[in-house]
Write a protein that holds these residues in place. Structure first.
Motif, PDB file in Angstrom:
ATOM      1  N   SER A 156       6.672   8.977   4.053  1.00 33.30           N
ATOM      2  CA  SER A 156       7.207  10.037   4.915  1.00 33.30           C
ATOM      3  C   SER A 156       8.572   9.674   5.501  1.00 33.30           C
ATOM      4  N   VAL A 157       8.837   8.363   5.666  1.00 34.54           N
ATOM      5  CA  VAL A 157      10.131   7.955   6.240  1.00 34.54           C
ATOM      6  C   VAL A 157      11.136   7.565   5.154  1.00 34.54           C
ATOM      7  N   GLY A 158      10.709   7.651   3.895  1.00 35.50           N
ATOM      8  CA  GLY A 158      11.616   7.361   2.796  1.00 35.50           C
ATOM      9  C   GLY A 158      11.861   5.887   2.557  1.00 35.50           C
ATOM     10  N   PHE A 159      10.914   5.023   2.971  1.00 36.31           N
ATOM     11  CA  PHE A 159      11.062   3.589   2.716  1.00 36.31           C
ATOM     12  C   PHE A 159      10.527   3.310   1.314  1.00 36.31           C
ATOM     13  N   GLU A 160      11.253   2.533   0.535  1.00 42.31           N
ATOM     14  CA  GLU A 160      10.949   2.416  -0.898  1.00 42.31           C
ATOM     15  C   GLU A 160       9.772   1.501  -1.239  1.00 42.31           C
ATOM     16  N   TYR A 161       9.343   0.666  -0.337  1.00 47.94           N
ATOM     17  CA  TYR A 161       8.290  -0.304  -0.669  1.00 47.94           C
ATOM     18  C   TYR A 161       6.922   0.178  -0.178  1.00 47.94           C
ATOM     19  N   ARG A 162       5.857  -0.369  -0.806  1.00 47.21           N
ATOM     20  CA  ARG A 162       4.500   0.098  -0.533  1.00 47.21           C
ATOM     21  C   ARG A 162       3.513  -1.077  -0.440  1.00 47.21           C
ATOM     22  N   VAL A 163       2.300  -0.719  -0.001  1.00 44.05           N
ATOM     23  CA  VAL A 163       1.176  -1.653  -0.043  1.00 44.05           C
ATOM     24  C   VAL A 163       0.404  -1.347  -1.315  1.00 44.05           C
ATOM     25  N   THR A 164       0.351  -2.295  -2.220  1.00 40.55           N
ATOM     26  CA  THR A 164      -0.362  -2.091  -3.482  1.00 40.55           C
ATOM     27  C   THR A 164      -1.698  -2.818  -3.445  1.00 40.55           C
ATOM     28  N   THR A 165      -2.561  -2.505  -4.411  1.00 39.55           N
ATOM     29  CA  THR A 165      -3.865  -3.162  -4.469  1.00 39.55           C
ATOM     30  C   THR A 165      -4.097  -3.762  -5.850  1.00 39.55           C
ATOM     31  N   LEU A 166      -4.792  -4.879  -5.872  1.00 43.49           N
ATOM     32  CA  LEU A 166      -5.229  -5.504  -7.117  1.00 43.49           C
ATOM     33  C   LEU A 166      -6.700  -5.143  -7.265  1.00 43.49           C
ATOM     34  N   ASP A 167      -7.018  -4.299  -8.254  1.00 40.78           N
ATOM     35  CA  ASP A 167      -8.367  -3.751  -8.363  1.00 40.78           C
ATOM     36  C   ASP A 167      -9.152  -4.257  -9.566  1.00 40.78           C
ATOM     37  N   VAL A 168      -8.609  -5.200 -10.332  1.00 40.84           N
ATOM     38  CA  VAL A 168      -9.321  -5.738 -11.493  1.00 40.84           C
ATOM     39  C   VAL A 168     -10.520  -6.528 -11.010  1.00 40.84           C
ATOM     40  N   LYS A 169     -11.687  -6.152 -11.509  1.00 37.98           N
ATOM     41  CA  LYS A 169     -12.907  -6.810 -11.062  1.00 37.98           C
ATOM     42  C   LYS A 169     -13.014  -8.214 -11.629  1.00 37.98           C
ATOM     43  N   GLU A 170     -13.445  -9.125 -10.749  1.00 41.40           N
ATOM     44  CA  GLU A 170     -13.669 -10.498 -11.161  1.00 41.40           C
ATOM     45  C   GLU A 170     -15.134 -10.830 -10.955  1.00 41.40           C
ATOM     46  N   GLU A 171     -15.508 -12.008 -11.377  1.00 38.32           N
ATOM     47  CA  GLU A 171     -16.882 -12.455 -11.180  1.00 38.32           C
ATOM     48  C   GLU A 171     -17.137 -12.573  -9.688  1.00 38.32           C
ATOM     49  N   GLN A 172     -18.187 -11.930  -9.219  1.00 37.19           N
ATOM     50  CA  GLN A 172     -18.443 -11.882  -7.790  1.00 37.19           C
ATOM     51  C   GLN A 172     -19.038 -13.190  -7.278  1.00 37.19           C
ATOM     52  N   ALA A 173     -18.628 -13.518  -6.050  1.00 34.51           N
ATOM     53  CA  ALA A 173     -19.174 -14.711  -5.397  1.00 34.51           C
ATOM     54  C   ALA A 173     -19.783 -14.284  -4.066  1.00 34.51           C
ATOM     55  N   ASP A 174     -20.587 -15.153  -3.475  1.00 32.60           N
ATOM     56  CA  ASP A 174     -21.176 -14.855  -2.182  1.00 32.60           C
ATOM     57  C   ASP A 174     -20.099 -15.013  -1.118  1.00 32.60           C
ATOM     58  N   ARG A 175     -19.537 -13.896  -0.685  1.00 32.20           N
ATOM     59  CA  ARG A 175     -18.414 -13.926   0.265  1.00 32.20           C
ATOM     60  C   ARG A 175     -18.811 -14.578   1.574  1.00 32.20           C
ATOM     61  N   ARG A 176     -20.059 -14.358   1.979  1.00 42.28           N
ATOM     62  CA  ARG A 176     -20.513 -14.930   3.238  1.00 42.28           C
ATOM     63  C   ARG A 176     -20.504 -16.447   3.178  1.00 42.28           C
ATOM     64  N   ALA A 177     -20.964 -16.993   2.059  1.00 40.44           N
ATOM     65  CA  ALA A 177     -20.976 -18.445   1.899  1.00 40.44           C
ATOM     66  C   ALA A 177     -19.557 -18.993   1.879  1.00 40.44           C
ATOM     67  N   LEU A 178     -18.658 -18.274   1.203  1.00 41.41           N
ATOM     68  CA  LEU A 178     -17.263 -18.723   1.139  1.00 41.41           C
ATOM     69  C   LEU A 178     -16.633 -18.752   2.523  1.00 41.41           C
ATOM     70  N   PHE A 179     -16.909 -17.705   3.286  1.00 39.67           N
ATOM     71  CA  PHE A 179     -16.296 -17.645   4.606  1.00 39.67           C
ATOM     72  C   PHE A 179     -16.898 -18.680   5.545  1.00 39.67           C
ATOM     73  N   ARG A 180     -18.210 -18.944   5.395  1.00 33.83           N
ATOM     74  CA  ARG A 180     -18.840 -19.982   6.199  1.00 33.83           C
ATOM     75  C   ARG A 180     -18.176 -21.341   5.946  1.00 33.83           C
ATOM     76  N   LYS A 181     -17.838 -21.603   4.678  1.00 32.54           N
ATOM     77  CA  LYS A 181     -17.148 -22.844   4.351  1.00 32.54           C
ATOM     78  C   LYS A 181     -15.794 -22.901   5.040  1.00 32.54           C
ATOM     79  N   GLY A 182     -15.105 -21.754   5.048  1.00 32.70           N
ATOM     80  CA  GLY A 182     -13.805 -21.693   5.708  1.00 32.70           C
ATOM     81  C   GLY A 182     -13.919 -21.940   7.200  1.00 32.70           C
TER      82      GLY A 182
END
Length: 361
Positions: A156-182
């Motif tokens: 709407s303001v004519g700014f040329e850049y955007r927020v893009t997404t990477l949507d290619v599916k990968e092998e899923q991991a247990d996100r909760r376990a990963l975050f607990r490690k973090g």
């Protein structure tokens, strides 16, 4: 559950009740964090938002939803990350590498990153659909909604850049376990250092008389740097990001309650206390002013001005001449006609029979 009604903590995650809109104003019905939390850790107890620490998994996915920054996590500061994103060597933002759940970011953060880096930013959404935090799909929906809102504004303001997404599916991991490690890794670092370095957001909140969320200040500063490059600075319609208000002169009683309860001082009185100013850049759209106004004189208004937002320009919405009521001898905001205040006029209209003389009966 903690009995302290100010700060509740679940290891590194904290909720500060004094910054919550539901505590700022009893009738506020904000449920953004409740709607976002994948584990239902937030509950309304006696109309106050309460964190059930034993149900919180410290995913940080709710942080970006809070308009007043009442939610924080010690291991990651989204404001600090957004402010320094332009110095990142990798443009992709992923919960597997740099950050916790992408729900930690608000639209403000995404815009700050795009504006300051003057480049597209990429959000890795490739594993969101199968993430343990996305059991009912609400977390992914929330993140994608913020990305869409950010891109709508940039377009709407004519700014040329955007927020893009990477949507290619990968092998899923247990996100909760990963975050607990973090989390455990963050605890080890904190333990080794002995003293936790104060984050940008915590330092901001520690300053006296600070009511504006830091993410909004960062966004306004980013707009200030790039507003001259935008093709549109005056936007029509209603925005979900910025807000505008107007006050009905004839309905307003100049009681001042809207200025007293505004959580960010977007509404504030004139120097002589006989009028009200409004700053678009400070309004977070909580709706408290509209709800608390008894005569319903405050309403939302279409259209926003990015220059006024970026440079904190104030607009005088209403101003009155104070005169003395001929009946009660009290000063009141004069709106024309006989110099009689609304209270006396209402009393005389409702109790006219009390002033009837016996000879007229």
């Amino acid at each position: 559950m903690s009995n302290i009604n100010f700060i509740q903590k679940s290891n590194l995650f904290s909720y500060t009740a004094t910054r919550c809109l539901r505590n700022e104003y009893y009738h506020n019905d904000c449920t953004l964090c409740i709607d976002t939390c994948p584990k239902g850790a937030f509950h309304i107890v006696r109309n106050k938002l309460t964190l059930f620490e034993n149900e919180c998994v410290e995913c940080a996915g709710c942080i970006g939803s809070c308009p007043t920054e009442a939610l924080e996590i010690e291991s990651f500061d989204p404001n600090q990350f957004a402010a320094s994103y332009q110095h990142q060597t990798h443009p992709s933002i992923s919960c597997k590498t740099l950050t916790p759940c992408l729900g930690v970011f608000d639209v403000d953060h995404l815009l700050v990153m795009v504006l300051r880096s003057k480049s597209n930013i990429e959000c890795d959404m490739s594993h969101c659909s199968g993430c343990v935090l996305n059991e009912n799909g609400s977390m992914e929906k929330s993140i994608r909604s913020k990305i869409e809102e950010a891109n709508t504004f940039l377009e709407s303001v004519g700014f040329e850049y955007r927020v893009t997404t990477l949507d290619v599916k990968e092998e899923q991991a247990d996100r909760r376990a990963l975050f607990r490690k973090g989390i455990e890794k963050a605890k080890e670092v904190i333990s080794e250092k002995g003293v936790v370095a104060l984050s940008m957001t915590s330092a901001h909140h520690a300053m006296p008389d600070v009511r504006m969320p830091l993410k909004r200040i960062l966004l306004k500063n980013s707009l200030k740097e790039h507003v001259s490059e935008m093709s549109q600075t005056a936007l029509e319609g209603v925005s979900p990001l910025f807000f505008n208000k107007q006050i009905d002169f004839n309905a307003c009683t100049n009681c001042g309650e809207c200025t007293q309860f505004c959580p960010t001082d977007a509404l504030f009185p004139t120097a002589d206390k006989q009028g009200i100013y409004f700053m678009q850049g400070k309004c977070i759209g909580c709706g408290i002013c509209e709800d608390i106004c008894k005569p319903k004189a405050i309403i939302s208004k279409e259209g926003i001005d990015l220059v006024s937002i970026a440079f904190d320009r104030a607009e005088q919405l209403v101003h009155y001449e104070m005169v003395t009521c001929h009946e009660c001898r009290c000063p009141y905001p004069y709106k024309g006609g006989d110099p009689v205040c609304d209270r006396c006029s209402s009393f005389m209209a409702n109790h006219a029979n009390m002033f009837t003389m016996a000879k007229d009966l």
